[in-house]
Design an enzyme around this catalytic site. Structure first.
Site, PDB file in Angstrom:
ATOM      1  N   THR A   1     -28.249  61.817   1.796  1.00 36.83           N
ATOM      2  CA  THR A   1     -27.606  60.525   1.584  1.00 36.83           C
ATOM      3  C   THR A   1     -26.762  60.648   0.321  1.00 36.83           C
ATOM      4  O   THR A   1     -26.959  61.576  -0.453  1.00 36.83           O
ATOM      5  CB  THR A   1     -28.665  59.418   1.362  1.00 36.83           C
ATOM      6  OG1 THR A   1     -29.685  59.530   2.349  1.00 36.83           O
ATOM      7  CG2 THR A   1     -28.069  58.031   1.451  1.00 36.83           C
TER       8      THR A   1
ATOM      9  N   ARG B   1     -30.250  55.380  15.916  1.00 37.23           N
ATOM     10  CA  ARG B   1     -31.225  55.293  14.834  1.00 37.23           C
ATOM     11  C   ARG B   1     -30.569  54.806  13.558  1.00 37.23           C
ATOM     12  O   ARG B   1     -29.480  55.243  13.191  1.00 37.23           O
ATOM     13  CB  ARG B   1     -31.863  56.661  14.600  1.00 37.23           C
ATOM     14  CG  ARG B   1     -32.919  56.690  13.480  1.00 37.23           C
ATOM     15  CD  ARG B   1     -32.339  57.145  12.149  1.00 37.23           C
ATOM     16  NE  ARG B   1     -33.369  57.306  11.118  1.00 37.23           N
ATOM     17  CZ  ARG B   1     -33.138  57.642   9.843  1.00 37.23           C
ATOM     18  NH1 ARG B   1     -31.893  57.836   9.437  1.00 37.23           N
ATOM     19  NH2 ARG B   1     -34.124  57.757   8.988  1.00 37.23           N
ATOM     20  N   VAL B   2     -31.221  53.893  12.861  1.00 39.43           N
ATOM     21  CA  VAL B   2     -30.755  53.386  11.580  1.00 39.43           C
ATOM     22  C   VAL B   2     -31.870  53.571  10.561  1.00 39.43           C
ATOM     23  O   VAL B   2     -33.013  53.170  10.804  1.00 39.43           O
ATOM     24  CB  VAL B   2     -30.357  51.896  11.663  1.00 39.43           C
ATOM     25  CG1 VAL B   2     -29.941  51.379  10.285  1.00 39.43           C
ATOM     26  CG2 VAL B   2     -29.230  51.704  12.664  1.00 39.43           C
ATOM     27  N   GLY B   3     -31.559  54.178   9.436  1.00 42.36           N
ATOM     28  CA  GLY B   3     -32.550  54.399   8.391  1.00 42.36           C
ATOM     29  C   GLY B   3     -32.509  53.331   7.325  1.00 42.36           C
ATOM     30  O   GLY B   3     -32.061  52.204   7.554  1.00 42.36           O
ATOM     31  N   ASP B   4     -32.935  53.693   6.137  1.00 43.26           N
ATOM     32  CA  ASP B   4     -33.053  52.710   5.059  1.00 43.26           C
ATOM     33  C   ASP B   4     -31.743  52.451   4.330  1.00 43.26           C
ATOM     34  O   ASP B   4     -31.595  51.423   3.671  1.00 43.26           O
ATOM     35  CB  ASP B   4     -34.100  53.168   4.039  1.00 43.26           C
ATOM     36  CG  ASP B   4     -33.674  54.438   3.298  1.00 43.26           C
ATOM     37  OD1 ASP B   4     -33.384  55.443   3.976  1.00 43.26           O
ATOM     38  OD2 ASP B   4     -33.627  54.429   2.062  1.00 43.26           O
TER      39      ASP B   4
ATOM     40  N   THR C   1     -32.855  57.743  -1.362  1.00 38.73           N
ATOM     41  CA  THR C   1     -32.585  58.836  -0.430  1.00 38.73           C
ATOM     42  C   THR C   1     -33.907  59.486  -0.053  1.00 38.73           C
ATOM     43  O   THR C   1     -34.705  59.830  -0.918  1.00 38.73           O
ATOM     44  CB  THR C   1     -31.648  59.891  -1.047  1.00 38.73           C
ATOM     45  OG1 THR C   1     -31.601  61.041  -0.182  1.00 38.73           O
ATOM     46  CG2 THR C   1     -32.101  60.329  -2.435  1.00 38.73           C
ATOM     47  N   GLY C   2     -34.133  59.620   1.244  1.00 37.11           N
ATOM     48  CA  GLY C   2     -35.389  60.218   1.672  1.00 37.11           C
ATOM     49  C   GLY C   2     -35.706  59.885   3.106  1.00 37.11           C
ATOM     50  O   GLY C   2     -34.813  59.594   3.912  1.00 37.11           O
TER      51      GLY C   2
ATOM     52  N   GLY D   1     -36.225  57.726   5.638  1.00 30.15           N
ATOM     53  CA  GLY D   1     -35.843  56.323   5.715  1.00 30.15           C
ATOM     54  C   GLY D   1     -36.862  55.401   6.323  1.00 30.15           C
ATOM     55  O   GLY D   1     -37.026  54.257   5.880  1.00 30.15           O
TER      56      GLY D   1
END
Length: 315
Positions: free
Chosen positions: A174, A202-205, A225-226, A228
């Site tokens: 990220t 897919r959607v992360g954080d 960042t990580g 999510g």
């Protein structure tokens, strides 16, 4: 009042054992370029919001990082990018998810904040706004990088063999920036291509306000960042602000607690960058490394990848 800027290029770093001196120098150069872009805004009395926008655009333009030009691929061989931005004075925020085409996704997230009554737009709705507002678009070839395409093939092959992938560089990359300007305003911005070989949609954080991005002048600005999914479940960015607000913890204590004691035991590998009132900075991570950098009023740029490898340069 001083100013401060911190950036990250993701916690998914190349393993130190396979990092070449040339590649390492290129990462430090990319981070320094982003610091220069944000620092140029802040040193002239500019707004934190403009500084984080400039810094993240520079990171999106650098194909070494997993955002914009260097975005990773889904299992379908497509790129789907997410981004968000937030300012701390009024908690205005904008986010986009699942887009491909705009040269700088972070600029589209900012348009959502400034040109609509919404916080998040996805897919075609977000792209329609981008076209209406005249954002620059690029063809697929602009976003293609051989390294990201190979990472997709390698990851898919490993899955076919049932092998476990321990390489963080394929799991969570990220970019982000947080800033405090001379007026005491905070801002945060985050942009990503997501996880290599993620499912389409897919959607992360990163575009989730309170998970991967947060800004509130009374507490802090955060870009994470990580992994999510874990950062979302623990509302990581907002949790830091809450610990500061309700427990009276310092930024460093609150950020360290969330990254090391909440996220890590739950499998939340990664880290974050944070800035608080007065320009205090914290950059905790629990992974093998985190591409990161920071600069304040002394105009000395600091960049690092692994735990103890910080380099400095004047801007």
């Amino acid at each position: 009042m001083s100013f401060a800027l911190a950036i990250h290029g993701g916690a998914g770093t190349i393993l130190k054992s396979t990092m070449t001196p040339e590649k390492e120098a290129a990462y430090h150069a990319g981070l320094t370029t982003a610091l220069k872009a944000g620092h140029a805004v802040l040193k002239d009395g500019g707004a934190a919001l403009d500084a984080v926008t400039a810094a993240v655009c520079a990171l999106e333009d650098e194909p070494l990082f997993n955002a914009g030009r260097g975005a990773v691929y889904t299992t379908a061989g497509k790129q789907e990018m997410d981004a968000s931005i937030m300012e701390g004075a009024q908690r205005r925020a904008g986010a986009i998810a699942g887009v491909r085409g705009p040269r700088n996704p972070i600029r589209l997230a900012r348009l959502v904040m400034e040109k609509t009554e919404h916080v998040m737009l996805i897919g075609e709705g977000a792209l329609t706004l981008a076209r209406q507002q005249g954002l620059p678009f690029e063809e697929d070839d602009y976003f293609f990088t051989e390294a990201r395409w190979k990472a997709l093939q390698d990851t898919m092959a490993m899955r076919d063999r049932g092998a476990d992938d321990h390489d963080d560089s394929r799991k969570h990359g990220t970019v982000g920036a947080v800033a405090c300007d001379i007026h005491g305003n905070l801002a945060a911005a985050t942009s990503t291509g997501g996880m290599t070989a993620k499912l389409p949609g897919r959607v992360g954080d990163s575009p989730v306000i309170g998970a991967g991005t947060w800004a509130d002048n009374d507490t802090c600005a955060i870009s994470a960042t990580g992994h999510g999914e874990i950062f979302i479940r623990y509302a990581a960015a907002h949790e830091i602000a809450s610990r500061m607000r309700y427990l009276g913890e310092s930024l460093e204590v609150a950020a360290d607690h969330v990254v090391m004691k909440d996220l890590m035991p739950a499998g939340g590998s990664g880290g974050l960058i944070a800035v608080g009132k007065g320009g205090v900075i914290s950059l905790p991570f629990n992974s093998s490394g985190m591409y990161r950098g920071w600069v304040a009023g002394d105009s000395v740029a600091h960049t690092g990848i692994y735990k103890d490898d910080v380099r400095t340069a004047g801007l």
